[in-house]
Design a protein around this motif. Structure first.
Motif, short mmCIF file in Angstrom:
data_model
loop_
_atom_site.label_atom_id
_atom_site.label_comp_id
_atom_site.label_asym_id
_atom_site.label_seq_id
_atom_site.Cartn_x
_atom_site.Cartn_y
_atom_site.Cartn_z
N ASP A 139 -11.85 2.81 3.39
CA ASP A 139 -11.15 3.00 4.98
C ASP A 139 -9.65 3.25 4.80
O ASP A 139 -9.08 4.26 5.73
N THR A 140 -9.00 2.78 3.76
CA THR A 140 -7.43 3.08 3.65
C THR A 140 -7.52 4.72 3.43
O THR A 140 -6.44 5.49 3.85
N ARG A 141 -8.29 5.10 2.28
CA ARG A 141 -8.07 6.61 2.22
C ARG A 141 -8.48 7.52 3.47
O ARG A 141 -7.70 8.59 3.74
N HIS A 198 -3.52 15.63 -5.68
CA HIS A 198 -3.91 16.55 -4.75
C HIS A 198 -4.58 15.95 -3.53
O HIS A 198 -4.67 16.80 -2.59
N ASP A 199 -5.41 15.09 -3.57
CA ASP A 199 -5.87 14.71 -2.41
C ASP A 199 -5.92 12.96 -2.42
O ASP A 199 -5.72 12.36 -3.19
N PHE A 200 -6.53 12.45 -1.07
CA PHE A 200 -6.30 11.15 -0.80
C PHE A 200 -7.41 10.60 -1.56
O PHE A 200 -7.49 9.19 -2.10
N ASN A 201 -8.71 11.08 -1.75
CA ASN A 201 -9.82 10.58 -2.50
C ASN A 201 -9.79 10.24 -3.72
O ASN A 201 -10.26 9.35 -4.51
N SER A 202 -8.60 10.78 -4.56
CA SER A 202 -8.22 10.45 -5.90
C SER A 202 -7.47 9.22 -6.08
O SER A 202 -7.30 8.80 -7.13
N MET A 203 -7.09 8.71 -4.81
CA MET A 203 -6.31 7.36 -5.05
C MET A 203 -7.15 6.26 -5.03
O MET A 203 -7.33 5.30 -4.12
N THR A 204 -7.54 6.00 -6.21
CA THR A 204 -8.88 5.04 -6.47
C THR A 204 -8.57 3.59 -6.19
O THR A 204 -9.43 2.90 -6.17
N ASN A 205 -7.05 3.38 -6.22
CA ASN A 205 -7.20 2.02 -5.99
C ASN A 205 -6.77 1.36 -4.68
O ASN A 205 -6.34 0.68 -4.23
N LEU A 206 -7.41 2.70 -3.70
CA LEU A 206 -7.20 1.99 -2.19
C LEU A 206 -8.74 2.08 -1.78
O LEU A 206 -9.42 2.88 -2.34
N SER A 207 -8.81 1.38 -0.75
CA SER A 207 -10.18 1.28 -0.25
C SER A 207 -10.77 2.62 0.55
O SER A 207 -9.71 3.40 0.67
N ARG A 263 0.96 -1.35 -0.05
CA ARG A 263 -0.09 -0.11 -0.07
C ARG A 263 0.98 1.19 0.05
O ARG A 263 0.44 2.34 -0.60
N GLY A 264 2.07 1.02 0.72
CA GLY A 264 2.75 2.34 0.66
C GLY A 264 3.36 2.71 -0.73
O GLY A 264 3.63 3.72 -0.98
#
Ligand code: SAH
Length: 350
Positions: free
Chosen positions: A55-57, A44-53, A30-31
Protein backbone atom coordinates in the motif's frame (compact mmCIF):
# COMPACT_ATOMS: atom_id res chain seq x y z
CA UNK A 1 -8.12 9.00 -14.28
CA UNK A 2 -6.14 11.61 -12.45
CA UNK A 3 -4.27 14.10 -14.56
CA UNK A 4 -2.24 15.53 -11.71
CA UNK A 5 1.38 15.77 -12.71
CA UNK A 6 3.41 13.54 -10.49
CA UNK A 7 6.29 15.17 -8.66
CA UNK A 8 9.93 14.17 -8.95
CA UNK A 9 10.35 12.54 -5.54
CA UNK A 10 14.05 13.33 -5.40
CA UNK A 11 13.29 17.04 -5.39
CA UNK A 12 12.03 16.50 -1.82
CA UNK A 13 14.21 16.80 1.25
CA UNK A 14 14.13 14.12 3.93
CA UNK A 15 11.96 16.39 6.08
CA UNK A 16 9.48 16.89 3.26
CA UNK A 17 9.27 13.13 2.77
CA UNK A 18 8.64 12.63 6.49
CA UNK A 19 5.94 15.32 6.35
CA UNK A 20 4.35 13.59 3.38
CA UNK A 21 3.88 10.40 5.38
CA UNK A 22 2.74 12.15 8.55
CA UNK A 23 0.17 14.06 6.48
CA UNK A 24 -1.28 10.71 5.40
CA UNK A 25 -1.44 9.20 8.84
CA UNK A 26 1.69 7.11 8.41
CA UNK A 27 4.75 7.20 10.57
CA UNK A 28 7.47 9.73 9.86
CA UNK A 29 10.26 7.14 9.74
CA UNK A 30 8.82 5.86 6.46
CA UNK A 31 10.23 9.08 5.05
CA UNK A 32 13.69 8.07 6.25
CA UNK A 33 13.33 4.65 4.67
CA UNK A 34 12.30 6.08 1.33
CA UNK A 35 15.07 8.65 1.47
CA UNK A 36 17.59 5.86 1.99
CA UNK A 37 16.21 3.93 -0.98
CA UNK A 38 16.33 6.99 -3.19
CA UNK A 39 19.85 8.14 -2.40
CA UNK A 40 22.00 5.56 -0.64
CA UNK A 41 20.52 2.61 -2.52
CA UNK A 42 19.76 4.51 -5.69
CA UNK A 43 16.45 2.73 -6.32
CA UNK A 44 15.01 3.09 -9.81
CA UNK A 45 11.42 2.27 -8.90
CA UNK A 46 9.09 2.11 -5.91
CA UNK A 47 8.55 -1.62 -6.21
CA UNK A 48 12.13 -2.35 -5.26
CA UNK A 49 11.59 -0.68 -1.86
CA UNK A 50 11.04 -4.02 -0.19
CA UNK A 51 10.70 -2.85 3.41
CA UNK A 52 7.61 -0.82 2.53
CA UNK A 53 4.15 -2.37 2.38
CA UNK A 54 2.42 -2.77 -0.95
CA UNK A 55 0.00 0.00 0.00
CA UNK A 56 2.79 2.40 0.84
CA UNK A 57 4.48 1.69 -2.46
CA UNK A 58 1.20 2.29 -4.27
CA UNK A 59 0.77 5.57 -2.40
CA UNK A 60 4.19 6.70 -3.59
CA UNK A 61 3.44 5.54 -7.10
CA UNK A 62 0.27 7.67 -7.10
CA UNK A 63 2.08 10.84 -6.15
CA UNK A 64 5.60 10.67 -7.42
CA UNK A 65 8.00 9.57 -10.12
CA UNK A 66 11.67 8.65 -9.90
CA UNK A 67 13.29 10.40 -12.84
CA UNK A 68 16.21 8.04 -13.01
CA UNK A 69 18.78 8.41 -15.78
CA UNK A 70 19.42 5.55 -18.16
CA UNK A 71 22.76 4.71 -19.71
CA UNK A 72 21.59 4.67 -23.30
CA UNK A 73 24.88 3.72 -24.87
CA UNK A 74 28.24 2.79 -23.43
CA UNK A 75 31.48 2.93 -25.44
CA UNK A 76 34.85 1.63 -24.29
CA UNK A 77 38.07 3.15 -25.55
CA UNK A 78 41.22 1.16 -26.26
CA UNK A 79 42.77 2.85 -23.20
CA UNK A 80 39.96 1.67 -20.90
CA UNK A 81 38.06 4.96 -20.81
CA UNK A 82 34.29 4.47 -20.87
CA UNK A 83 31.89 7.02 -22.30
CA UNK A 84 28.23 6.89 -21.38
CA UNK A 85 25.50 8.54 -23.38
CA UNK A 86 23.03 9.21 -20.61
CA UNK A 87 19.35 9.59 -21.35
CA UNK A 88 17.38 11.92 -19.09
CA UNK A 89 13.70 11.49 -18.27
CA UNK A 90 12.68 13.95 -21.00
CA UNK A 91 14.72 12.16 -23.65
CA UNK A 92 17.63 14.59 -23.69
CA UNK A 93 21.12 13.17 -23.74
CA UNK A 94 24.28 14.16 -21.89
CA UNK A 95 27.60 12.37 -21.67
CA UNK A 96 29.72 11.23 -18.78
CA UNK A 97 33.08 9.52 -18.77
CA UNK A 98 34.89 6.99 -16.60
CA UNK A 99 38.65 7.52 -16.66
CA UNK A 100 40.74 4.74 -15.17
CA UNK A 101 44.37 5.13 -14.16
CA UNK A 102 46.54 2.61 -12.38
CA UNK A 103 45.20 3.33 -8.94
CA UNK A 104 42.09 5.41 -9.36
CA UNK A 105 38.87 5.79 -11.25
CA UNK A 106 37.70 9.29 -12.06
CA UNK A 107 34.19 10.21 -13.14
CA UNK A 108 33.85 13.16 -15.47
CA UNK A 109 30.25 14.36 -15.23
CA UNK A 110 28.00 16.82 -17.06
CA UNK A 111 26.11 19.63 -15.40
CA UNK A 112 24.03 21.01 -18.29
CA UNK A 113 22.51 19.80 -21.54
CA UNK A 114 24.68 21.77 -23.97
CA UNK A 115 26.43 24.93 -22.81
CA UNK A 116 25.68 28.64 -22.92
CA UNK A 117 29.33 29.62 -23.18
CA UNK A 118 31.13 29.95 -26.45
CA UNK A 119 34.68 28.66 -26.09
CA UNK A 120 35.82 28.30 -29.68
CA UNK A 121 37.87 25.16 -29.07
CA UNK A 122 35.17 23.14 -27.29
CA UNK A 123 32.73 20.80 -29.03
CA UNK A 124 30.05 21.22 -26.36
CA UNK A 125 29.94 24.96 -27.10
CA UNK A 126 28.48 24.13 -30.50
CA UNK A 127 25.37 22.75 -28.83
CA UNK A 128 22.73 25.13 -27.61
CA UNK A 129 22.21 25.13 -23.87
CA UNK A 130 18.92 23.28 -23.50
CA UNK A 131 18.59 23.05 -19.75
CA UNK A 132 20.30 22.58 -16.43
CA UNK A 133 20.60 19.13 -14.92
CA UNK A 134 18.85 18.48 -11.62
CA UNK A 135 20.88 17.35 -8.61
CA UNK A 136 19.57 13.79 -8.98
CA UNK A 137 20.61 13.66 -12.65
CA UNK A 138 24.15 14.63 -11.71
CA UNK A 139 24.14 12.20 -8.80
CA UNK A 140 22.94 9.35 -11.03
CA UNK A 141 25.84 9.84 -13.45
CA UNK A 142 28.22 9.39 -10.52
CA UNK A 143 26.40 6.29 -9.28
CA UNK A 144 26.44 4.75 -12.78
CA UNK A 145 30.20 5.27 -13.05
CA UNK A 146 30.77 3.93 -9.54
CA UNK A 147 28.94 0.76 -10.58
CA UNK A 148 30.92 0.49 -13.81
CA UNK A 149 34.16 0.97 -11.90
CA UNK A 150 33.25 -1.88 -9.55
CA UNK A 151 32.20 -4.07 -12.45
CA UNK A 152 35.12 -3.46 -14.80
CA UNK A 153 37.92 -2.40 -12.47
CA UNK A 154 37.03 -4.10 -9.18
CA UNK A 155 37.17 -0.91 -7.20
CA UNK A 156 34.83 1.94 -6.36
CA UNK A 157 35.00 5.33 -7.95
CA UNK A 158 37.69 7.47 -6.31
CA UNK A 159 37.44 10.96 -7.87
CA UNK A 160 34.93 13.20 -9.58
CA UNK A 161 35.59 16.08 -11.94
CA UNK A 162 32.91 18.45 -13.22
CA UNK A 163 34.50 18.63 -16.64
CA UNK A 164 31.77 17.12 -18.76
CA UNK A 165 29.19 19.07 -20.71
CA UNK A 166 28.14 22.47 -19.45
CA UNK A 167 29.40 25.19 -17.17
CA UNK A 168 28.83 23.99 -13.61
CA UNK A 169 28.72 27.48 -12.12
CA UNK A 170 25.85 28.42 -14.45
CA UNK A 171 23.92 25.67 -12.65
CA UNK A 172 25.20 26.61 -9.23
CA UNK A 173 22.46 25.41 -6.90
CA UNK A 174 21.93 22.05 -8.55
CA UNK A 175 25.65 21.28 -8.80
CA UNK A 176 26.17 22.14 -5.14
CA UNK A 177 23.05 20.17 -4.26
CA UNK A 178 24.43 17.14 -6.08
CA UNK A 179 27.82 17.48 -4.38
CA UNK A 180 26.06 17.70 -1.03
CA UNK A 181 24.36 14.35 -1.75
CA UNK A 182 27.55 12.78 -3.14
CA UNK A 183 29.51 13.70 -0.01
CA UNK A 184 26.77 13.02 2.53
CA UNK A 185 26.92 9.73 4.47
CA UNK A 186 23.24 9.45 3.48
CA UNK A 187 24.33 9.49 -0.18
CA UNK A 188 27.66 8.19 -1.46
CA UNK A 189 29.78 9.43 1.43
CA UNK A 190 32.64 10.52 -0.81
CA UNK A 191 35.26 12.95 0.48
CA UNK A 192 34.93 16.51 -0.85
CA UNK A 193 38.66 16.68 -1.46
CA UNK A 194 38.22 14.06 -4.18
CA UNK A 195 35.90 16.34 -6.14
CA UNK A 196 37.01 19.06 -8.54
CA UNK A 197 34.75 21.63 -10.09
CA UNK A 198 36.10 23.04 -13.32
CA UNK A 199 34.87 26.42 -14.47
CA UNK A 200 35.60 28.69 -17.35
CA UNK A 201 35.87 31.35 -14.64
CA UNK A 202 32.84 33.37 -13.57
CA UNK A 203 34.17 35.77 -10.92
CA UNK A 204 30.90 36.49 -9.11
CA UNK A 205 30.19 32.79 -8.64
CA UNK A 206 33.76 31.95 -7.63
CA UNK A 207 33.29 34.48 -4.83
CA UNK A 208 29.97 32.89 -3.94
CA UNK A 209 31.60 29.46 -3.64
CA UNK A 210 34.21 30.97 -1.36
CA UNK A 211 31.49 32.57 0.78
CA UNK A 212 29.63 29.27 0.87
CA UNK A 213 32.82 27.66 2.23
CA UNK A 214 32.77 24.76 -0.18
CA UNK A 215 35.26 21.99 0.53
CA UNK A 216 35.95 20.70 -2.98
CA UNK A 217 38.75 21.70 -5.35
CA UNK A 218 38.59 24.42 -7.94
CA UNK A 219 40.02 24.28 -11.45
CA UNK A 220 39.84 27.23 -13.83
CA UNK A 221 40.11 26.90 -17.59
CA UNK A 222 42.51 29.75 -18.19
CA UNK A 223 44.14 28.99 -21.56
CA UNK A 224 45.61 32.47 -21.74
CA UNK A 225 46.61 35.18 -19.27
CA UNK A 226 46.58 37.85 -21.98
CA UNK A 227 43.29 39.71 -22.25
CA UNK A 228 42.91 39.88 -26.05
CA UNK A 229 44.04 36.32 -26.56
CA UNK A 230 41.65 34.94 -23.96
CA UNK A 231 38.74 36.97 -25.30
CA UNK A 232 39.63 35.76 -28.79
CA UNK A 233 39.18 32.11 -27.83
CA UNK A 234 36.72 32.44 -24.92
CA UNK A 235 34.58 35.41 -25.97
CA UNK A 236 32.65 35.65 -22.68
CA UNK A 237 35.95 36.79 -21.12
CA UNK A 238 35.13 40.24 -22.44
CA UNK A 239 32.34 40.54 -19.87
CA UNK A 240 34.54 39.91 -16.85
CA UNK A 241 38.14 40.36 -17.82
CA UNK A 242 41.21 38.71 -16.36
CA UNK A 243 41.65 41.18 -13.53
CA UNK A 244 38.24 40.46 -12.12
CA UNK A 245 38.91 36.74 -12.47
CA UNK A 246 42.22 37.14 -10.68
CA UNK A 247 40.65 39.10 -7.83
CA UNK A 248 37.92 36.51 -7.39
CA UNK A 249 40.57 33.79 -7.16
CA UNK A 250 42.53 35.76 -4.59
CA UNK A 251 39.29 36.01 -2.65
CA UNK A 252 38.76 32.25 -3.05
CA UNK A 253 42.20 31.51 -1.64
CA UNK A 254 41.80 33.96 1.26
CA UNK A 255 38.53 32.37 2.27
CA UNK A 256 39.21 28.68 1.62
CA UNK A 257 42.98 28.29 1.73
CA UNK A 258 42.69 25.96 -1.27
CA UNK A 259 45.06 26.16 -4.21
CA UNK A 260 43.62 26.70 -7.67
CA UNK A 261 44.46 24.54 -10.69
CA UNK A 262 44.72 26.33 -14.01
CA UNK A 263 43.81 24.24 -17.03
CA UNK A 264 45.70 25.35 -20.05
CA UNK A 265 45.98 24.13 -23.63
CA UNK A 266 48.88 25.34 -25.75
CA UNK A 267 48.00 25.98 -29.37
CA UNK A 268 50.20 26.80 -32.29
CA UNK A 269 50.15 30.51 -33.17
CA UNK A 270 47.66 31.29 -30.41
CA UNK A 271 49.48 31.09 -27.08
CA UNK A 272 52.84 29.56 -27.91
CA UNK A 273 55.07 32.63 -27.56
CA UNK A 274 57.39 33.53 -24.71
CA UNK A 275 55.15 36.47 -23.81
CA UNK A 276 52.27 34.03 -23.30
CA UNK A 277 54.39 32.08 -20.85
CA UNK A 278 55.51 35.24 -19.06
CA UNK A 279 51.92 36.44 -18.72
CA UNK A 280 50.89 33.07 -17.28
CA UNK A 281 53.69 33.21 -14.74
CA UNK A 282 52.71 36.74 -13.69
CA UNK A 283 49.07 35.66 -13.33
CA UNK A 284 50.01 32.61 -11.23
CA UNK A 285 52.14 34.68 -8.87
CA UNK A 286 48.98 36.30 -7.48
CA UNK A 287 47.34 33.05 -6.40
CA UNK A 288 48.75 29.87 -4.89
CA UNK A 289 48.15 27.62 -7.83
CA UNK A 290 49.39 24.94 -10.15
CA UNK A 291 49.15 24.64 -13.90
CA UNK A 292 47.80 21.63 -15.71
CA UNK A 293 48.85 21.62 -19.35
CA UNK A 294 46.09 19.77 -21.20
CA UNK A 295 46.59 18.11 -24.54
CA UNK A 296 44.23 19.65 -27.04
CA UNK A 297 41.73 17.23 -28.52
CA UNK A 298 40.82 18.22 -32.00
CA UNK A 299 37.25 19.13 -32.79
CA UNK A 300 37.88 19.68 -36.46
CA UNK A 301 38.51 23.43 -36.39
CA UNK A 302 41.75 24.19 -38.18
CA UNK A 303 42.39 27.39 -36.23
CA UNK A 304 43.39 25.17 -33.32
CA UNK A 305 46.33 22.80 -33.42
CA UNK A 306 48.29 21.42 -30.52
CA UNK A 307 51.64 23.18 -30.06
CA UNK A 308 54.80 21.14 -30.54
CA UNK A 309 56.54 19.12 -27.85
CA UNK A 310 59.31 21.72 -27.75
CA UNK A 311 56.87 24.50 -26.92
CA UNK A 312 55.30 22.41 -24.17
CA UNK A 313 58.75 21.72 -22.77
CA UNK A 314 59.51 25.43 -22.80
CA UNK A 315 56.28 26.11 -20.91
CA UNK A 316 57.13 23.42 -18.36
CA UNK A 317 60.71 24.59 -17.93
CA UNK A 318 59.80 28.27 -17.47
CA UNK A 319 56.95 27.56 -15.06
CA UNK A 320 59.13 25.28 -12.95
CA UNK A 321 61.89 27.84 -12.91
CA UNK A 322 59.38 30.38 -11.61
CA UNK A 323 58.51 27.96 -8.80
CA UNK A 324 55.10 27.01 -10.20
CA UNK A 325 53.98 23.39 -10.11
CA UNK A 326 53.13 22.12 -13.55
CA UNK A 327 51.68 18.83 -14.74
CA UNK A 328 50.97 17.62 -18.24
CA UNK A 329 47.66 15.84 -18.67
CA UNK A 330 47.57 13.03 -21.14
CA UNK A 331 44.52 12.84 -23.32
CA UNK A 332 42.25 9.86 -22.71
CA UNK A 333 39.47 8.30 -24.71
CA UNK A 334 39.92 10.41 -27.83
CA UNK A 335 39.20 7.40 -30.09
CA UNK A 336 35.60 7.45 -28.83
CA UNK A 337 35.33 11.26 -28.61
CA UNK A 338 35.34 11.04 -24.83
CA UNK A 339 38.28 13.36 -24.26
CA UNK A 340 38.05 16.89 -22.83
CA UNK A 341 36.09 19.20 -25.06
CA UNK A 342 34.87 16.43 -27.34
CA UNK A 343 31.56 15.74 -25.63
CA UNK A 344 28.90 16.73 -28.08
CA UNK A 345 26.44 13.88 -28.51
CA UNK A 346 27.88 12.95 -31.87
CA UNK A 347 25.41 10.12 -32.38
CA UNK A 348 22.52 12.44 -31.68
CA UNK A 349 23.62 14.95 -34.23
CA UNK A 350 23.97 12.49 -37.03
N1 SAH B 1 32.76 24.55 -18.53
C1 SAH B 1 33.75 24.04 -17.65
C2 SAH B 1 33.83 22.52 -17.62
C3 SAH B 1 33.75 21.78 -18.92
S1 SAH B 1 35.16 21.79 -19.99
C4 SAH B 1 35.09 24.64 -17.95
O1 SAH B 1 35.19 25.41 -18.89
O2 SAH B 1 36.03 24.42 -17.21
C5 SAH B 1 36.38 20.86 -19.17
C6 SAH B 1 37.80 21.22 -19.58
O3 SAH B 1 38.06 20.82 -20.93
C7 SAH B 1 38.08 22.70 -19.53
O4 SAH B 1 39.33 22.93 -18.96
C8 SAH B 1 38.10 23.09 -21.00
O5 SAH B 1 38.81 24.26 -21.24
C9 SAH B 1 38.73 21.87 -21.61
N2 SAH B 1 38.50 21.73 -23.05
C10 SAH B 1 37.47 22.16 -23.78
N3 SAH B 1 37.62 21.82 -25.07
C11 SAH B 1 38.78 21.15 -25.14
C12 SAH B 1 39.48 20.49 -26.21
N4 SAH B 1 38.98 20.47 -27.43
N5 SAH B 1 40.64 19.87 -25.93
C13 SAH B 1 41.12 19.85 -24.68
N6 SAH B 1 40.50 20.42 -23.63
C14 SAH B 1 39.36 21.07 -23.85
Amino acid sequence: MSVIKKKDIRALSKEELRDFFVGRGEQAFRGNQVYEWLWQKSAHDFNSMTNLSKDTRALLEDHFVINHIEVDRMQRSADGTIKNAVKLHDGMIVESVLIPTEDRTTACVSSQVGCSLDCLFCATARLKRMRNLNPDEIYDQVVAIDQQSKLYYNRPLSNIVFMGMGEPLMNYNNVLGAIQKITSPEGLGMASKRITLSTSGIPKLIRKMADDQVKFNLAVSLHSAIEETRTGIMPFNEQFGLEELRKSLEYWYDKTGRKVTFEYCVWKDINDRQEDIDALIRFCRHIPSKVNLITYNTIGDERFTQASKEVLERYTRCLKKAGITVTVRRSRGSDIDAACGQLANKEEQQ
